[in-house]
Design a protein around this motif. Structure first.
Motif, PDB file in Angstrom:
ATOM      1  N   PRO A  54      36.004  47.661  43.787  1.00 56.21           N
ATOM      2  CA  PRO A  54      34.728  47.337  43.141  1.00 56.21           C
ATOM      3  C   PRO A  54      34.555  48.047  41.786  1.00 56.21           C
ATOM      4  O   PRO A  54      33.952  47.489  40.865  1.00 56.21           O
ATOM      5  N   GLY A  55      35.107  49.233  41.661  1.00 59.18           N
ATOM      6  CA  GLY A  55      35.039  49.953  40.389  1.00 59.18           C
ATOM      7  C   GLY A  55      35.767  49.208  39.285  1.00 59.18           C
ATOM      8  O   GLY A  55      35.252  49.064  38.169  1.00 59.18           O
ATOM      9  N   PHE A  56      36.974  48.725  39.594  1.00 55.40           N
ATOM     10  CA  PHE A  56      37.727  47.954  38.602  1.00 55.40           C
ATOM     11  C   PHE A  56      37.060  46.606  38.333  1.00 55.40           C
ATOM     12  O   PHE A  56      37.052  46.137  37.194  1.00 55.40           O
ATOM     13  N   GLU A  57      36.505  45.986  39.359  1.00 48.13           N
ATOM     14  CA  GLU A  57      35.792  44.725  39.141  1.00 48.13           C
ATOM     15  C   GLU A  57      34.657  44.923  38.150  1.00 48.13           C
ATOM     16  O   GLU A  57      34.448  44.106  37.241  1.00 48.13           O
ATOM     17  N   HIS A  58      33.933  46.029  38.304  1.00 46.73           N
ATOM     18  CA  HIS A  58      32.823  46.327  37.396  1.00 46.73           C
ATOM     19  C   HIS A  58      33.326  46.574  35.969  1.00 46.73           C
ATOM     20  O   HIS A  58      32.755  46.059  34.998  1.00 46.73           O
ATOM     21  N   ILE A  59      34.399  47.354  35.820  1.00 48.45           N
ATOM     22  CA  ILE A  59      34.965  47.635  34.492  1.00 48.45           C
ATOM     23  C   ILE A  59      35.411  46.341  33.826  1.00 48.45           C
ATOM     24  O   ILE A  59      35.117  46.094  32.644  1.00 48.45           O
ATOM     25  N   ILE A  60      36.122  45.496  34.570  1.00 42.98           N
ATOM     26  CA  ILE A  60      36.627  44.238  34.010  1.00 42.98           C
ATOM     27  C   ILE A  60      35.459  43.346  33.575  1.00 42.98           C
ATOM     28  O   ILE A  60      35.473  42.778  32.486  1.00 42.98           O
ATOM     29  N   LYS A  61      34.452  43.245  34.421  1.00 44.94           N
ATOM     30  CA  LYS A  61      33.282  42.413  34.096  1.00 44.94           C
ATOM     31  C   LYS A  61      32.589  42.944  32.841  1.00 44.94           C
ATOM     32  O   LYS A  61      32.283  42.182  31.911  1.00 44.94           O
ATOM     33  N   THR A  62      32.364  44.242  32.783  1.00 43.49           N
ATOM     34  CA  THR A  62      31.723  44.865  31.629  1.00 43.49           C
ATOM     35  C   THR A  62      32.552  44.666  30.363  1.00 43.49           C
ATOM     36  O   THR A  62      32.020  44.297  29.308  1.00 43.49           O
ATOM     37  N   ASP A  63      33.861  44.896  30.457  1.00 42.72           N
ATOM     38  CA  ASP A  63      34.726  44.753  29.288  1.00 42.72           C
ATOM     39  C   ASP A  63      34.803  43.308  28.814  1.00 42.72           C
ATOM     40  O   ASP A  63      34.882  43.043  27.615  1.00 42.72           O
ATOM     41  N   THR A  64      34.788  42.361  29.742  1.00 44.72           N
ATOM     42  CA  THR A  64      34.839  40.947  29.391  1.00 44.72           C
ATOM     43  C   THR A  64      33.577  40.528  28.638  1.00 44.72           C
ATOM     44  O   THR A  64      33.635  39.755  27.687  1.00 44.72           O
ATOM     45  N   GLU A  65      32.444  41.066  29.052  1.00 40.88           N
ATOM     46  CA  GLU A  65      31.164  40.684  28.451  1.00 40.88           C
ATOM     47  C   GLU A  65      30.868  41.427  27.148  1.00 40.88           C
ATOM     48  O   GLU A  65      30.046  40.991  26.361  1.00 40.88           O
ATOM     49  N   SER A  66      31.531  42.547  26.911  1.00 42.53           N
ATOM     50  CA  SER A  66      31.253  43.369  25.733  1.00 42.53           C
ATOM     51  C   SER A  66      32.123  42.955  24.552  1.00 42.53           C
ATOM     52  O   SER A  66      33.336  42.784  24.695  1.00 42.53           O
ATOM     53  N   LYS A  67      31.517  42.860  23.378  1.00 40.39           N
ATOM     54  CA  LYS A  67      32.278  42.564  22.160  1.00 40.39           C
ATOM     55  C   LYS A  67      33.030  43.784  21.658  1.00 40.39           C
ATOM     56  O   LYS A  67      33.865  43.680  20.776  1.00 40.39           O
ATOM     57  N   ARG A  68      32.742  44.948  22.200  1.00 39.22           N
ATOM     58  CA  ARG A  68      33.352  46.199  21.750  1.00 39.22           C
ATOM     59  C   ARG A  68      34.370  46.761  22.744  1.00 39.22           C
ATOM     60  O   ARG A  68      34.873  47.867  22.552  1.00 39.22           O
ATOM     61  N   ASN A  69      34.666  46.021  23.814  1.00 36.99           N
ATOM     62  CA  ASN A  69      35.638  46.479  24.809  1.00 36.99           C
ATOM     63  C   ASN A  69      36.715  45.424  24.998  1.00 36.99           C
ATOM     64  O   ASN A  69      36.444  44.220  24.898  1.00 36.99           O
ATOM     65  N   LEU A  70      37.909  45.876  25.316  1.00 36.34           N
ATOM     66  CA  LEU A  70      39.020  44.971  25.596  1.00 36.34           C
ATOM     67  C   LEU A  70      39.881  45.590  26.688  1.00 36.34           C
ATOM     68  O   LEU A  70      40.318  46.734  26.568  1.00 36.34           O
ATOM     69  N   PHE A  71      40.129  44.833  27.755  1.00 33.33           N
ATOM     70  CA  PHE A  71      40.949  45.284  28.881  1.00 33.33           C
ATOM     71  C   PHE A  71      42.113  44.313  29.000  1.00 33.33           C
ATOM     72  O   PHE A  71      41.922  43.138  29.317  1.00 33.33           O
ATOM     73  N   LEU A  72      43.321  44.792  28.734  1.00 39.55           N
ATOM     74  CA  LEU A  72      44.518  43.954  28.782  1.00 39.55           C
ATOM     75  C   LEU A  72      45.448  44.391  29.904  1.00 39.55           C
ATOM     76  O   LEU A  72      45.492  45.576  30.252  1.00 39.55           O
ATOM     77  N   VAL A  73      46.194  43.429  30.447  1.00 36.73           N
ATOM     78  CA  VAL A  73      47.224  43.718  31.434  1.00 36.73           C
ATOM     79  C   VAL A  73      48.542  43.114  30.957  1.00 36.73           C
ATOM     80  O   VAL A  73      48.558  42.109  30.249  1.00 36.73           O
ATOM     81  N   ALA A  74      49.641  43.753  31.363  1.00 36.57           N
ATOM     82  CA  ALA A  74      50.987  43.230  31.133  1.00 36.57           C
ATOM     83  C   ALA A  74      51.518  42.771  32.483  1.00 36.57           C
ATOM     84  O   ALA A  74      51.469  43.524  33.466  1.00 36.57           O
ATOM     85  N   VAL A  75      52.023  41.540  32.532  1.00 35.15           N
ATOM     86  CA  VAL A  75      52.410  40.922  33.794  1.00 35.15           C
ATOM     87  C   VAL A  75      53.864  40.459  33.737  1.00 35.15           C
ATOM     88  O   VAL A  75      54.271  39.763  32.796  1.00 35.15           O
TER      89      VAL A  75
END
Length: 181
Positions: A54-75
């Motif tokens: 749930p902590g990561f879900e919250h971070i991802i949601k917040t980062d997705t909605e924020s124009k000043r945050n970016l969360f990237l993954v390498a797959v």
């Protein structure tokens, strides 16, 4: 914020860099613990400052909605092997900058994953009127420091005796920044 996914082929390895999505939360929670146990280049020891699903879900949601945050993954083959975040600040006096952090599984070092996560972050920042990216790096992480300098970062300061590592010795943290006018 969300970016378009990018495909890379480096040293015989195909991988994708894309924005994190909420269903990545479980993998990210497990991955972060594993990476923290593989290197002393990061701030945490394995299991410290644990972030659950749930902590990561919250971070991802917040980062997705924020124009000043970016969360990237390498797959690689549907497996997340690294991630990075740019985190901005809502205070007006700091609205021009973000702080960058990155981590990659040790078995995937040498494939340019950290470099490409950073380059995608720089590109995002430059196209979104973010003027400065800051980061912290352990003084002994020579490869990272060389990469950061190559990508336009400069040393802005040193936090002396900032970390104690497993050998019982104190190490400096180098503060670096990249300013885009």
């Amino acid at each position: 914020m969300i970016i378009n996914k990018q495909e890379f082929y480096v040293n015989g390895l195909n991988y994708t860099v894309r924005s994190a999505i909420e269903k990545d939360a479980k993998d990210l929670s497990e991955l972060r613990v594993q990476i923290d146990g593989e290197t002393e280049n990061l701030d945490r020891e394995q299991g410290e400052a644990f972030i659950d699903v749930p902590g990561f879900e919250h971070i991802i949601k917040t980062d997705t909605e924020s124009k000043r945050n970016l969360f990237l993954v390498a797959v690689v083959h549907d497996r997340i092997v690294g991630f990075s975040r740019c985190q901005g600040n809502q205070l007006k006096r700091f609205s021009h900058k973000v702080e960058f952090g990155v981590c990659v599984l040790k078995e995937y070092w040498g494939y340019g994953i950290g470099k490409n996560l950073l380059q995608e972050s720089i590109s995002w920042a430059d196209s979104n009127d973010i003027k400065k990216i800051t980061l912290n790096v352990l003084e002994t992480n020579d490869n990272a420091i060389k990469l950061y300098k190559k990508l336009g970062f400069e040393i802005e300061g040193v936090l002396k005796n900032d970390k104690i590592l497993s050998d019982g010795n104190y190490y400096n943290t180098i503060i670096m920044g990249r300013f885009n006018e």
